[in-house]
Write an enzyme that holds these catalytic residues in place. Structure first.
Site, short mmCIF file in Angstrom:
data_model
loop_
_atom_site.label_atom_id
_atom_site.label_comp_id
_atom_site.label_asym_id
_atom_site.label_seq_id
_atom_site.Cartn_x
_atom_site.Cartn_y
_atom_site.Cartn_z
CB ALA A 193 2.45 8.27 -0.20
NE ARG A 246 -2.19 0.88 3.78
CZ ARG A 246 -2.06 2.09 4.34
NH1 ARG A 246 -0.88 2.45 4.86
NH2 ARG A 246 -3.06 2.93 4.38
CG LEU A 247 2.34 3.79 -2.33
CD1 LEU A 247 2.33 4.32 -3.75
CD2 LEU A 247 3.62 4.20 -1.62
CG ASP A 248 0.95 6.29 4.35
OD1 ASP A 248 0.49 5.16 4.58
OD2 ASP A 248 1.91 6.78 4.98
CG PHE A 249 -5.37 10.08 1.73
CD1 PHE A 249 -6.42 9.66 0.91
CD2 PHE A 249 -5.26 11.44 2.03
CE1 PHE A 249 -7.33 10.58 0.40
CE2 PHE A 249 -6.16 12.35 1.51
CZ PHE A 249 -7.19 11.92 0.70
#
Length: 250
Positions: free
Chosen positions: A109, A104-107
């Protein structure tokens, strides 16, 4: 649909490896449209023909899809969001298969995100044992001292424990911030942000530019492309999977 060899269909359905499927056919255990098939080389349409093994109808597995997405900022790495925010799937074209993100990637990022329906490969790419590298371009507040950079490189104590050694390179600076290239071999939740906070240099922005051998290239935010067959092979070699385990090679 173009017809494919029966043994490949059996392998894709998880009956056995390609060679194992050939033996199942030779043993007379496979029936196609009511006719026992014992010869190799028979081609079928898996979506139109009724295929049974030991009198059990086989369930077809979707064709494997590997999509590289440039995740934009301000979207979540999930299929749905209770808060009604955009998700990465708002930017993904219909691939004819149910895809899921690898990691995943943060919101807030952005950058490279791999989506696939290949669960075996996805699980290994995320498993710490294989240490698949993830490369980020990070803007950090202020100007880290050599000592702070060394801490990032050798390990920072977080809630889970000491972070693994990381590759950290200064690639630019402005009066108020520093641009770093950080290569991680692990993927703890919000790891880069917490590492920055731990050394006194909060992270302002994160962009993942590479995942193992995959790179963003010329993609723009929201853009995507299918992986080339050679790229998929590289990923399989990276996590020590061979063609027998794939069960989906040509």
């Amino acid at each position: 649909m173009t017809k494919v060899r029966l043994q490949k269909v059996l392998a894709q359905a998880g009956i056995a490896s390609r060679r194992g499927a050939e033996e199942v056919i030779r043993q007379g255990r496979v029936v196609v449209n009511g006719i026992v098939v014992t010869e190799l080389g028979v081609k079928v349409d898996p979506h139109a023909d009724r295929i049974t093994v030991d009198r059990v109808t086989i369930a077809m597995v979707e064709s494997r899809v590997y999509l590289l997405l440039f995740k934009p900022r301000c979207c979540v790495t999930t299929a749905r969001d209770p808060q009604g925010r955009k998700t990465v799937f708002d930017f993904v074209p219909d691939a004819g298969a149910r895809l899921f993100p690898v990691g995943r990637l943060d919101f807030d990022a952005e950058g490279l995100l791999l989506l696939t329906n290949d669960g075996l490969l996805a699980n290994r790419l995320q498993h710490p044992r294989y240490g698949v590298t993830k490369t980020y371009e990070v803007a950090a507040m202020g100007h880290p001292t050599p000592a702070a950079l060394d801490r990032l490189r050798t390990g920072v104590m977080l809630e889970e424990g000491m972070t693994a050694p990381a590759e950290v390179t200064v690639i630019g600076s402005s009066p108020r911030s520093t641009r770093l290239r950080i290569v991680l071999h692990q993927g703890w939740n919000r790891q880069i942000k917490r590492m920055g906070e731990a050394v006194g240099h909060p992270v302002l922005s994160i962009k993942r530019v590479a995942f193992g051998p995959l790179k963003l290239g010329s993609l723009k935010p929201g853009g995507s492309r299918h992986l080339k067959s050679g790229e998929v092979e590289l990923l399989y070699k990276l996590v020590h999977l061979d063609k027998e385990q794939r069960n989906a090679d040509g």
